[in-house]
Design an enzyme around this catalytic site. Structure first.
Site, PDB file in Angstrom:
ATOM      1  N   LYS A   1       0.861  -1.183   0.000  1.00 53.43           N
ATOM      2  CA  LYS A   1       0.000   0.000   0.000  1.00 53.43           C
ATOM      3  C   LYS A   1       0.896   1.232   0.000  1.00 53.43           C
ATOM      4  O   LYS A   1       1.495   1.574   1.013  1.00 53.43           O
ATOM      5  CB  LYS A   1      -0.916   0.051   1.228  1.00 53.43           C
TER       6      LYS A   1
ATOM      7  N   GLU B   1      10.432   0.752   9.722  1.00 58.68           N
ATOM      8  CA  GLU B   1      11.405   1.812   9.395  1.00 58.68           C
ATOM      9  C   GLU B   1      10.700   3.117   9.688  1.00 58.68           C
ATOM     10  O   GLU B   1       9.777   3.503   8.964  1.00 58.68           O
ATOM     11  CB  GLU B   1      11.749   1.772   7.903  1.00 58.68           C
TER      12      GLU B   1
ATOM     13  N   CYS C   1      14.150  10.759   5.846  1.00 53.00           N
ATOM     14  CA  CYS C   1      14.252  10.342   7.242  1.00 53.00           C
ATOM     15  C   CYS C   1      15.687  10.376   7.758  1.00 53.00           C
ATOM     16  O   CYS C   1      15.900  10.355   8.966  1.00 53.00           O
ATOM     17  CB  CYS C   1      13.634   8.962   7.414  1.00 53.00           C
TER      18      CYS C   1
ATOM     19  N   GLU D   1      10.694  15.533  14.580  1.00 53.42           N
ATOM     20  CA  GLU D   1      10.886  15.511  13.135  1.00 53.42           C
ATOM     21  C   GLU D   1      10.146  16.682  12.489  1.00 53.42           C
ATOM     22  O   GLU D   1       8.959  16.866  12.736  1.00 53.42           O
ATOM     23  CB  GLU D   1      10.307  14.206  12.591  1.00 53.42           C
TER      24      GLU D   1
END
Ligand code: NDP
Length: 496
Positions: free
Chosen positions: A175, A250, A284, A384
Protein backbone atom coordinates in the site's frame (compact mmCIF):
# COMPACT_ATOMS: atom_id res chain seq x y z
CA UNK A 1 0.93 8.63 -18.48
CA UNK A 2 -1.78 6.14 -17.49
CA UNK A 3 -4.27 8.10 -15.41
CA UNK A 4 -6.88 5.64 -14.26
CA UNK A 5 -6.78 2.39 -12.39
CA UNK A 6 -4.30 2.71 -9.54
CA UNK A 7 -4.87 -0.73 -8.08
CA UNK A 8 -2.64 -3.49 -9.46
CA UNK A 9 -4.06 -6.86 -8.46
CA UNK A 10 -3.28 -10.28 -9.96
CA UNK A 11 -1.37 -8.66 -12.82
CA UNK A 12 -4.05 -6.16 -13.81
CA UNK A 13 -4.54 -2.46 -13.32
CA UNK A 14 -8.01 -1.43 -12.20
CA UNK A 15 -9.88 1.04 -10.03
CA UNK A 16 -10.69 0.59 -6.36
CA UNK A 17 -14.15 -0.38 -5.22
CA UNK A 18 -14.59 1.80 -2.13
CA UNK A 19 -16.69 4.31 -4.08
CA UNK A 20 -14.49 7.13 -2.76
CA UNK A 21 -13.10 9.22 -5.63
CA UNK A 22 -9.95 11.29 -5.26
CA UNK A 23 -7.29 13.06 -7.32
CA UNK A 24 -3.55 12.51 -7.44
CA UNK A 25 -1.89 15.89 -7.92
CA UNK A 26 1.46 17.50 -8.58
CA UNK A 27 2.17 19.41 -5.35
CA UNK A 28 4.51 21.78 -7.19
CA UNK A 29 1.72 23.03 -9.50
CA UNK A 30 -1.63 21.68 -8.30
CA UNK A 31 -2.06 19.90 -11.68
CA UNK A 32 -4.28 16.80 -11.47
CA UNK A 33 -2.25 13.79 -12.64
CA UNK A 34 -4.77 11.01 -12.12
CA UNK A 35 -8.22 10.34 -10.78
CA UNK A 36 -8.90 7.20 -8.84
CA UNK A 37 -11.38 5.36 -6.68
CA UNK A 38 -9.61 4.39 -3.47
CA UNK A 39 -9.13 0.79 -2.39
CA UNK A 40 -11.44 -0.51 0.31
CA UNK A 41 -11.21 -3.71 2.37
CA UNK A 42 -12.63 -5.80 -0.52
CA UNK A 43 -9.74 -4.73 -2.76
CA UNK A 44 -7.28 -5.66 -0.01
CA UNK A 45 -8.98 -9.06 0.32
CA UNK A 46 -8.66 -9.61 -3.40
CA UNK A 47 -5.01 -8.53 -3.49
CA UNK A 48 -4.12 -10.79 -0.55
CA UNK A 49 -5.94 -13.70 -2.22
CA UNK A 50 -3.96 -13.06 -5.44
CA UNK A 51 -0.69 -12.99 -3.47
CA UNK A 52 -1.66 -16.18 -1.64
CA UNK A 53 -2.50 -17.94 -4.89
CA UNK A 54 0.84 -16.88 -6.43
CA UNK A 55 2.88 -17.98 -3.39
CA UNK A 56 3.00 -21.68 -4.19
CA UNK A 57 4.56 -21.27 -7.65
CA UNK A 58 6.81 -18.31 -6.79
CA UNK A 59 8.15 -19.76 -3.55
CA UNK A 60 9.06 -22.95 -5.39
CA UNK A 61 10.72 -21.21 -8.33
CA UNK A 62 14.46 -21.77 -8.18
CA UNK A 63 16.58 -18.84 -7.07
CA UNK A 64 17.93 -18.70 -10.63
CA UNK A 65 14.43 -18.41 -12.07
CA UNK A 66 13.52 -15.62 -9.67
CA UNK A 67 16.80 -13.89 -10.37
CA UNK A 68 16.42 -14.07 -14.16
CA UNK A 69 12.92 -12.59 -14.00
CA UNK A 70 14.19 -9.76 -11.81
CA UNK A 71 17.06 -9.04 -14.21
CA UNK A 72 14.58 -8.81 -17.10
CA UNK A 73 12.55 -6.45 -14.92
CA UNK A 74 15.64 -4.24 -14.39
CA UNK A 75 16.16 -4.08 -18.18
CA UNK A 76 12.55 -2.93 -18.67
CA UNK A 77 12.98 -0.29 -16.00
CA UNK A 78 16.18 0.91 -17.69
CA UNK A 79 14.28 1.30 -20.94
CA UNK A 80 11.59 3.38 -19.19
CA UNK A 81 13.89 5.26 -16.78
CA UNK A 82 13.12 8.67 -18.24
CA UNK A 83 9.36 8.12 -17.92
CA UNK A 84 9.72 6.90 -14.32
CA UNK A 85 11.84 9.95 -13.45
CA UNK A 86 9.30 12.33 -15.00
CA UNK A 87 6.31 10.76 -13.26
CA UNK A 88 8.05 10.54 -9.88
CA UNK A 89 9.16 14.16 -10.15
CA UNK A 90 5.65 15.42 -10.88
CA UNK A 91 3.86 13.23 -8.37
CA UNK A 92 6.16 14.03 -5.45
CA UNK A 93 7.20 17.62 -6.34
CA UNK A 94 10.85 16.55 -6.70
CA UNK A 95 13.35 18.27 -9.01
CA UNK A 96 13.92 16.19 -12.13
CA UNK A 97 17.68 16.14 -11.35
CA UNK A 98 16.91 14.24 -8.16
CA UNK A 99 14.65 11.61 -9.72
CA UNK A 100 16.95 11.14 -12.74
CA UNK A 101 20.12 10.99 -10.66
CA UNK A 102 18.98 9.25 -7.48
CA UNK A 103 15.46 7.79 -7.18
CA UNK A 104 15.28 5.91 -10.47
CA UNK A 105 18.88 4.66 -10.93
CA UNK A 106 18.99 3.76 -7.22
CA UNK A 107 15.86 1.67 -7.60
CA UNK A 108 17.09 -0.11 -10.72
CA UNK A 109 20.39 -0.88 -9.00
CA UNK A 110 18.40 -2.32 -6.08
CA UNK A 111 16.48 -4.60 -8.47
CA UNK A 112 19.78 -5.88 -9.90
CA UNK A 113 21.28 -6.29 -6.43
CA UNK A 114 18.37 -8.42 -5.20
CA UNK A 115 18.33 -10.39 -8.45
CA UNK A 116 21.88 -11.46 -7.56
CA UNK A 117 21.25 -11.82 -3.83
CA UNK A 118 18.29 -14.15 -4.51
CA UNK A 119 20.89 -16.75 -5.52
CA UNK A 120 22.99 -16.30 -2.43
CA UNK A 121 20.86 -16.76 0.69
CA UNK A 122 23.25 -17.52 3.52
CA UNK A 123 23.02 -19.78 6.56
CA UNK A 124 25.29 -21.74 8.90
CA UNK A 125 27.14 -24.61 7.20
CA UNK A 126 25.59 -28.08 7.57
CA UNK A 127 27.50 -30.15 10.12
CA UNK A 128 27.34 -32.84 12.79
CA UNK A 129 26.85 -30.61 15.82
CA UNK A 130 25.64 -33.81 17.53
CA UNK A 131 27.70 -36.87 16.57
CA UNK A 132 24.58 -38.77 15.49
CA UNK A 133 22.94 -36.07 13.40
CA UNK A 134 23.57 -33.77 10.50
CA UNK A 135 22.04 -30.35 11.04
CA UNK A 136 21.22 -28.06 8.16
CA UNK A 137 19.51 -24.70 7.80
CA UNK A 138 16.78 -23.89 5.33
CA UNK A 139 15.79 -20.30 4.77
CA UNK A 140 12.19 -20.26 3.68
CA UNK A 141 9.89 -17.48 2.53
CA UNK A 142 7.28 -16.43 5.08
CA UNK A 143 4.21 -16.11 2.84
CA UNK A 144 2.19 -13.03 1.92
CA UNK A 145 3.87 -9.81 3.06
CA UNK A 146 1.73 -6.72 3.72
CA UNK A 147 3.78 -3.56 3.18
CA UNK A 148 2.97 0.07 3.77
CA UNK A 149 5.09 2.90 2.36
CA UNK A 150 5.20 6.69 2.74
CA UNK A 151 5.18 9.49 0.15
CA UNK A 152 8.68 10.90 0.41
CA UNK A 153 10.49 8.48 -1.94
CA UNK A 154 7.51 6.60 -3.37
CA UNK A 155 9.40 4.45 -5.88
CA UNK A 156 12.38 3.69 -3.65
CA UNK A 157 10.36 3.01 -0.50
CA UNK A 158 8.11 0.61 -2.42
CA UNK A 159 11.13 -1.08 -4.00
CA UNK A 160 12.90 -1.48 -0.64
CA UNK A 161 9.87 -3.44 0.57
CA UNK A 162 9.12 -5.43 -2.58
CA UNK A 163 12.61 -6.52 -3.64
CA UNK A 164 13.98 -8.51 -0.67
CA UNK A 165 10.52 -9.97 -0.06
CA UNK A 166 10.07 -11.40 -3.54
CA UNK A 167 13.75 -12.28 -4.05
CA UNK A 168 13.36 -14.61 -1.04
CA UNK A 169 10.23 -16.21 -2.55
CA UNK A 170 7.47 -14.31 -0.74
CA UNK A 171 4.60 -12.55 -2.47
CA UNK A 172 3.49 -9.07 -1.52
CA UNK A 173 0.69 -6.54 -1.27
CA UNK A 174 2.05 -2.99 -1.07
CA UNK A 175 0.00 0.00 0.00
CA UNK A 176 1.76 3.17 -1.16
CA UNK A 177 0.70 6.55 0.19
CA UNK A 178 -2.41 7.51 -1.76
CA UNK A 179 -0.67 10.85 -2.46
CA UNK A 180 2.04 9.16 -4.51
CA UNK A 181 0.95 5.84 -6.02
CA UNK A 182 1.88 6.40 -9.68
CA UNK A 183 5.36 4.92 -9.90
CA UNK A 184 4.52 2.03 -7.54
CA UNK A 185 1.86 0.85 -9.98
CA UNK A 186 4.20 1.36 -12.96
CA UNK A 187 6.90 -0.60 -11.11
CA UNK A 188 4.58 -3.58 -10.50
CA UNK A 189 3.33 -3.42 -14.07
CA UNK A 190 6.91 -3.55 -15.40
CA UNK A 191 7.53 -6.64 -13.24
CA UNK A 192 4.54 -8.37 -14.76
CA UNK A 193 5.73 -7.45 -18.28
CA UNK A 194 9.12 -8.97 -17.42
CA UNK A 195 7.50 -12.30 -16.58
CA UNK A 196 7.17 -12.13 -12.80
CA UNK A 197 3.95 -14.10 -12.36
CA UNK A 198 0.61 -12.39 -11.74
CA UNK A 199 -0.13 -11.99 -8.05
CA UNK A 200 3.51 -11.92 -6.89
CA UNK A 201 3.39 -8.11 -6.59
CA UNK A 202 0.08 -6.37 -5.89
CA UNK A 203 -0.55 -2.69 -5.20
CA UNK A 204 -3.56 -1.34 -3.32
CA UNK A 205 -3.93 2.43 -3.39
CA UNK A 206 -5.99 3.53 -0.44
CA UNK A 207 -5.80 5.40 2.82
CA UNK A 208 -3.93 4.21 5.89
CA UNK A 209 -6.91 3.97 8.20
CA UNK A 210 -8.90 1.87 5.68
CA UNK A 211 -6.66 -0.03 3.23
CA UNK A 212 -3.61 0.07 5.54
CA UNK A 213 -5.58 -1.23 8.48
CA UNK A 214 -7.21 -3.97 6.42
CA UNK A 215 -3.77 -5.12 5.28
CA UNK A 216 -2.16 -5.08 8.73
CA UNK A 217 -4.98 -7.08 10.30
CA UNK A 218 -5.66 -9.46 7.40
CA UNK A 219 -5.44 -13.06 8.65
CA UNK A 220 -3.62 -14.23 5.50
CA UNK A 221 -0.88 -11.60 5.76
CA UNK A 222 1.99 -13.32 7.52
CA UNK A 223 4.21 -10.29 8.08
CA UNK A 224 3.82 -6.52 8.10
CA UNK A 225 6.59 -4.31 6.81
CA UNK A 226 6.01 -0.61 7.44
CA UNK A 227 7.86 2.60 6.61
CA UNK A 228 6.40 5.81 7.97
CA UNK A 229 6.08 7.89 11.09
CA UNK A 230 6.88 6.58 14.56
CA UNK A 231 3.31 7.35 15.71
CA UNK A 232 1.66 5.16 13.05
CA UNK A 233 4.44 2.56 13.36
CA UNK A 234 3.57 2.16 17.04
CA UNK A 235 -0.08 1.43 16.18
CA UNK A 236 0.90 -1.03 13.45
CA UNK A 237 3.31 -2.81 15.81
CA UNK A 238 0.76 -3.18 18.56
CA UNK A 239 -1.83 -4.58 16.17
CA UNK A 240 0.70 -6.99 14.68
CA UNK A 241 1.73 -8.06 18.19
CA UNK A 242 -1.89 -8.91 19.04
CA UNK A 243 -2.01 -11.16 15.99
CA UNK A 244 1.53 -12.54 16.58
CA UNK A 245 2.71 -11.35 13.17
CA UNK A 246 6.28 -10.59 12.33
CA UNK A 247 6.80 -6.86 11.91
CA UNK A 248 9.50 -4.69 10.38
CA UNK A 249 9.46 -0.96 11.11
CA UNK A 250 11.40 1.81 9.40
CA UNK A 251 10.31 4.95 11.22
CA UNK A 252 11.23 8.57 11.65
CA UNK A 253 14.63 10.14 12.13
CA UNK A 254 16.28 13.29 13.47
CA UNK A 255 19.85 12.87 12.29
CA UNK A 256 22.62 14.74 14.10
CA UNK A 257 25.51 16.21 12.08
CA UNK A 258 28.53 16.70 14.34
CA UNK A 259 31.37 19.00 13.22
CA UNK A 260 34.53 18.77 15.32
CA UNK A 261 37.01 21.64 15.39
CA UNK A 262 39.52 19.84 13.15
CA UNK A 263 36.99 19.37 10.31
CA UNK A 264 37.19 20.91 6.85
CA UNK A 265 34.57 23.62 7.42
CA UNK A 266 33.85 24.15 3.72
CA UNK A 267 33.21 20.41 3.19
CA UNK A 268 31.04 20.30 6.30
CA UNK A 269 28.97 23.35 5.29
CA UNK A 270 28.35 21.92 1.83
CA UNK A 271 27.51 18.54 3.36
CA UNK A 272 25.04 20.12 5.77
CA UNK A 273 23.23 22.08 3.06
CA UNK A 274 22.97 19.11 0.69
CA UNK A 275 22.11 16.77 3.57
CA UNK A 276 19.39 19.06 4.91
CA UNK A 277 17.79 20.04 1.60
CA UNK A 278 17.74 16.76 -0.29
CA UNK A 279 14.13 15.99 -1.21
CA UNK A 280 13.20 19.34 0.40
CA UNK A 281 14.26 17.83 3.74
CA UNK A 282 11.58 15.13 3.54
CA UNK A 283 14.16 12.43 4.09
CA UNK A 284 14.25 10.34 7.24
CA UNK A 285 18.07 10.52 7.30
CA UNK A 286 18.31 14.25 6.44
CA UNK A 287 20.81 16.34 8.39
CA UNK A 288 18.53 18.16 10.81
CA UNK A 289 20.67 19.12 13.84
CA UNK A 290 24.21 20.35 13.21
CA UNK A 291 26.35 20.50 16.35
CA UNK A 292 29.49 22.53 15.66
CA UNK A 293 32.46 22.82 18.00
CA UNK A 294 32.72 26.42 19.15
CA UNK A 295 35.92 27.47 17.28
CA UNK A 296 34.23 26.66 13.93
CA UNK A 297 30.68 27.67 14.84
CA UNK A 298 30.65 31.24 13.43
CA UNK A 299 32.38 30.31 10.17
CA UNK A 300 30.08 27.31 9.69
CA UNK A 301 26.86 29.30 10.20
CA UNK A 302 28.08 32.04 7.88
CA UNK A 303 29.03 29.63 5.10
CA UNK A 304 25.80 27.61 5.37
CA UNK A 305 23.81 30.86 5.09
CA UNK A 306 25.76 31.86 1.95
CA UNK A 307 25.19 28.46 0.37
CA UNK A 308 21.45 28.57 1.15
CA UNK A 309 21.26 31.92 -0.67
CA UNK A 310 22.38 30.13 -3.84
CA UNK A 311 19.78 27.32 -3.72
CA UNK A 312 17.30 27.70 -6.59
CA UNK A 313 13.65 26.85 -6.01
CA UNK A 314 11.67 26.41 -9.19
CA UNK A 315 9.58 24.21 -11.47
CA UNK A 316 10.39 20.55 -10.90
CA UNK A 317 10.92 19.73 -14.58
CA UNK A 318 13.58 22.46 -14.96
CA UNK A 319 17.04 20.84 -14.70
CA UNK A 320 18.32 24.05 -13.08
CA UNK A 321 15.99 23.63 -10.06
CA UNK A 322 17.79 22.57 -6.88
CA UNK A 323 14.83 22.17 -4.55
CA UNK A 324 11.20 21.37 -5.33
CA UNK A 325 8.03 21.67 -3.33
CA UNK A 326 6.94 19.81 -0.24
CA UNK A 327 4.49 16.97 -0.72
CA UNK A 328 1.36 18.94 0.20
CA UNK A 329 0.05 22.18 1.66
CA UNK A 330 -0.59 20.21 4.85
CA UNK A 331 3.09 19.28 5.14
CA UNK A 332 4.23 22.82 4.21
CA UNK A 333 1.96 24.31 6.87
CA UNK A 334 3.24 21.81 9.46
CA UNK A 335 6.83 22.87 8.69
CA UNK A 336 5.87 26.57 8.81
CA UNK A 337 4.15 26.10 12.17
CA UNK A 338 7.21 24.38 13.66
CA UNK A 339 9.52 27.16 12.46
CA UNK A 340 7.13 29.83 13.78
CA UNK A 341 7.00 28.08 17.16
CA UNK A 342 10.82 27.97 17.28
CA UNK A 343 10.97 31.68 16.50
CA UNK A 344 8.45 32.45 19.24
CA UNK A 345 10.47 30.33 21.67
CA UNK A 346 13.51 32.58 21.10
CA UNK A 347 15.41 30.87 18.24
CA UNK A 348 16.97 33.01 15.48
CA UNK A 349 15.84 32.36 11.91
CA UNK A 350 19.01 33.22 9.99
CA UNK A 351 17.65 32.37 6.52
CA UNK A 352 14.25 31.42 5.10
CA UNK A 353 11.55 30.65 7.62
CA UNK A 354 8.68 31.50 5.30
CA UNK A 355 6.62 30.55 2.29
CA UNK A 356 8.28 32.04 -0.82
CA UNK A 357 6.82 35.16 -2.42
CA UNK A 358 5.41 34.97 -5.95
CA UNK A 359 3.99 31.98 -7.85
CA UNK A 360 5.90 29.33 -5.85
CA UNK A 361 4.04 30.51 -2.77
CA UNK A 362 0.81 29.40 -4.47
CA UNK A 363 2.12 25.79 -4.47
CA UNK A 364 3.58 23.75 -1.57
CA UNK A 365 7.08 25.35 -1.55
CA UNK A 366 8.90 26.47 1.59
CA UNK A 367 12.16 28.42 1.75
CA UNK A 368 15.38 26.66 2.81
CA UNK A 369 15.68 27.60 6.45
CA UNK A 370 18.60 28.01 8.85
CA UNK A 371 17.93 28.31 12.58
CA UNK A 372 20.33 29.07 15.44
CA UNK A 373 19.94 29.79 19.17
CA UNK A 374 17.39 26.99 19.66
CA UNK A 375 17.30 25.13 22.97
CA UNK A 376 18.32 21.46 22.92
CA UNK A 377 15.00 20.48 24.49
CA UNK A 378 12.87 22.55 22.07
CA UNK A 379 10.53 20.93 19.56
CA UNK A 380 12.56 22.10 16.56
CA UNK A 381 15.58 20.15 17.89
CA UNK A 382 13.74 17.12 19.27
CA UNK A 383 10.94 16.43 16.79
CA UNK A 384 10.89 15.51 13.14
CA UNK A 385 10.19 18.56 10.93
CA UNK A 386 10.41 16.71 7.57
CA UNK A 387 11.07 19.91 5.67
CA UNK A 388 14.05 22.05 4.47
CA UNK A 389 15.10 23.19 7.93
CA UNK A 390 18.57 22.95 9.49
CA UNK A 391 19.18 23.88 13.12
CA UNK A 392 22.78 24.66 14.14
CA UNK A 393 23.93 24.53 17.77
CA UNK A 394 27.43 24.97 19.28
CA UNK A 395 29.21 22.51 21.58
CA UNK A 396 32.39 22.62 23.66
CA UNK A 397 33.78 19.16 24.42
CA UNK A 398 33.73 15.83 22.57
CA UNK A 399 31.66 14.40 25.42
CA UNK A 400 29.08 17.14 24.86
CA UNK A 401 28.93 16.33 21.14
CA UNK A 402 28.15 12.66 21.67
CA UNK A 403 25.65 13.37 24.45
CA UNK A 404 23.76 15.98 22.39
CA UNK A 405 23.82 13.84 19.24
CA UNK A 406 22.18 10.95 21.11
CA UNK A 407 19.70 13.16 22.94
CA UNK A 408 16.50 12.55 20.92
CA UNK A 409 14.18 9.53 20.82
CA UNK A 410 15.35 8.71 17.27
CA UNK A 411 18.33 6.72 15.99
CA UNK A 412 18.23 6.29 12.24
CA UNK A 413 21.36 8.06 10.97
CA UNK A 414 24.15 10.38 12.14
CA UNK A 415 27.36 11.88 10.82
CA UNK A 416 30.65 13.10 12.25
CA UNK A 417 33.02 15.49 10.49
CA UNK A 418 36.65 15.35 11.57
CA UNK A 419 40.16 14.72 10.30
CA UNK A 420 41.08 12.91 13.52
CA UNK A 421 40.84 9.12 13.24
CA UNK A 422 40.32 8.69 17.00
CA UNK A 423 37.40 11.11 17.10
CA UNK A 424 35.92 9.37 14.07
CA UNK A 425 36.31 6.01 15.80
CA UNK A 426 34.66 7.22 18.99
CA UNK A 427 31.75 8.81 17.11
CA UNK A 428 31.28 5.63 15.10
CA UNK A 429 31.07 3.56 18.25
CA UNK A 430 29.05 5.88 20.47
CA UNK A 431 26.49 7.49 18.19
CA UNK A 432 23.26 5.51 18.54
CA UNK A 433 22.10 5.17 14.95
CA UNK A 434 21.67 2.50 12.30
CA UNK A 435 24.05 4.36 9.98
CA UNK A 436 27.01 6.60 10.86
CA UNK A 437 28.76 8.52 8.11
CA UNK A 438 32.23 9.98 8.56
CA UNK A 439 32.83 13.17 6.55
CA UNK A 440 29.65 12.74 4.52
CA UNK A 441 25.90 12.53 5.08
CA UNK A 442 23.15 10.85 2.97
CA UNK A 443 24.75 8.36 0.52
CA UNK A 444 23.21 4.89 0.48
CA UNK A 445 24.15 1.78 -1.46
CA UNK A 446 22.27 -1.40 -2.29
CA UNK A 447 24.86 -3.66 -0.61
CA UNK A 448 24.54 -2.02 2.81
CA UNK A 449 21.58 -2.05 5.24
CA UNK A 450 19.30 0.81 6.15
CA UNK A 451 17.36 0.76 9.40
CA UNK A 452 17.02 2.32 12.79
CA UNK A 453 17.87 2.16 16.46
CA UNK A 454 15.54 3.39 19.25
CA UNK A 455 12.26 4.99 18.11
CA UNK A 456 13.45 4.84 14.48
CA UNK A 457 12.34 1.19 14.41
CA UNK A 458 13.95 -2.18 13.84
CA UNK A 459 14.80 -4.41 10.92
CA UNK A 460 16.79 -3.61 7.80
CA UNK A 461 15.93 -2.55 4.27
CA UNK A 462 18.36 -3.09 1.38
CA UNK A 463 21.38 -5.44 1.48
CA UNK A 464 21.50 -9.15 2.26
CA UNK A 465 20.57 -8.28 5.89
CA UNK A 466 17.01 -7.61 4.66
CA UNK A 467 16.63 -11.37 4.14
CA UNK A 468 16.69 -11.77 7.92
CA UNK A 469 13.32 -9.98 7.94
CA UNK A 470 11.75 -11.81 5.01
CA UNK A 471 12.73 -15.43 5.69
CA UNK A 472 11.96 -18.05 8.28
CA UNK A 473 14.92 -20.09 9.43
CA UNK A 474 14.23 -23.79 9.66
CA UNK A 475 16.56 -26.23 11.38
CA UNK A 476 16.55 -29.65 9.70
CA UNK A 477 18.16 -32.44 11.81
CA UNK A 478 18.79 -35.78 10.15
CA UNK A 479 19.74 -38.84 12.23
CA UNK A 480 22.72 -40.50 10.54
CA UNK A 481 23.41 -43.75 12.45
CA UNK A 482 20.24 -45.67 11.52
CA UNK A 483 20.25 -47.20 15.04
CA UNK A 484 16.87 -48.17 16.50
CA UNK A 485 18.08 -47.27 19.97
CA UNK A 486 19.38 -43.72 19.66
CA UNK A 487 22.04 -42.72 22.16
CA UNK A 488 19.76 -40.15 23.81
CA UNK A 489 17.02 -42.80 24.38
CA UNK A 490 18.92 -43.75 27.56
CA UNK A 491 16.94 -41.02 29.30
CA UNK A 492 13.74 -43.06 28.75
CA UNK A 493 14.78 -46.69 28.28
CA UNK A 494 16.95 -48.11 31.04
CA UNK A 495 18.41 -50.84 28.82
CA UNK A 496 18.85 -51.30 25.12
P1 NDP B 1 2.68 8.12 8.03
O1 NDP B 1 3.15 7.28 9.15
O2 NDP B 1 1.60 9.09 8.25
O3 NDP B 1 2.20 7.19 6.82
C1 NDP B 1 2.99 6.15 6.30
C2 NDP B 1 2.10 5.15 5.61
O4 NDP B 1 1.26 4.53 6.60
C3 NDP B 1 1.14 5.78 4.58
O5 NDP B 1 0.98 4.88 3.50
C4 NDP B 1 -0.14 5.92 5.39
O6 NDP B 1 -1.31 5.97 4.61
C5 NDP B 1 -0.10 4.65 6.22
N1 NDP B 1 -0.95 4.71 7.40
C6 NDP B 1 -1.40 5.80 8.07
N2 NDP B 1 -2.20 5.43 9.11
C7 NDP B 1 -2.24 4.07 9.10
C8 NDP B 1 -2.86 3.09 9.91
N3 NDP B 1 -3.62 3.43 10.95
N4 NDP B 1 -2.67 1.78 9.61
C9 NDP B 1 -1.92 1.41 8.57
N5 NDP B 1 -1.29 2.30 7.75
C10 NDP B 1 -1.44 3.61 8.02
O7 NDP B 1 3.99 8.81 7.45
P2 NDP B 1 4.09 9.77 6.21
O8 NDP B 1 3.45 9.19 5.00
O9 NDP B 1 3.67 11.10 6.67
O10 NDP B 1 5.67 9.69 5.89
C11 NDP B 1 6.58 10.42 6.57
C12 NDP B 1 7.18 9.62 7.71
O11 NDP B 1 7.83 8.46 7.22
C13 NDP B 1 8.23 10.40 8.42
O12 NDP B 1 8.02 10.32 9.80
C14 NDP B 1 9.53 9.72 8.04
O13 NDP B 1 10.55 9.81 8.95
C15 NDP B 1 9.11 8.32 7.81
N6 NDP B 1 10.03 7.68 6.88
C16 NDP B 1 10.93 6.77 7.36
C17 NDP B 1 11.84 6.17 6.53
C18 NDP B 1 12.80 5.16 7.05
O14 NDP B 1 13.39 4.44 6.26
N7 NDP B 1 13.00 5.04 8.34
C19 NDP B 1 11.88 6.48 5.11
C20 NDP B 1 10.89 7.43 4.71
C21 NDP B 1 10.00 8.00 5.58
P3 NDP B 1 -1.86 7.39 4.07
O15 NDP B 1 -1.50 7.36 2.65
O16 NDP B 1 -3.33 7.39 4.31
O17 NDP B 1 -1.20 8.47 4.84
Amino acid sequence: METTGLQFIAGKRRSGTSGEHYEVTNPATGEVLATEILAGPEDVDEAVAAARAAFCEWSRATPAERSEAMLRWADRLDARAEEFARVESRNAGKPIRLTEGFDVPGTIDNVRFFAGAARNLEGRGSAEYSADHTSAIRREPIGVIGSIAPWNYPLQMGAWKILPAIAAGNTIVLKPSELTPLTSVMFAEAAEEAGIPDGVINIVTGTGPIAGQALVTHPDVAMVSFTGSTAVGRQVASQAAGLVKRVHLELGGKAPFVVFDDADVEAAARGAVAGALINAGQDCTAATRAYVQRPLYGAFVERVAELLDGVRLGPVDDPATDMGSLISFKQRDKVAAMVDAAREAGATVVRGGKIPDGPLGQAAYYEPTLITDAAQDSAIVQQEVFGPVLVVLPFDTDDDAIRLANDTPYGLAASAWTSNVFRAGRATREMQAGCVWINDHIPIISEMPHGGYKASGFGKDMSAYAFDEYTNIKHVMTEITGDQHKSWHDVIFTSS
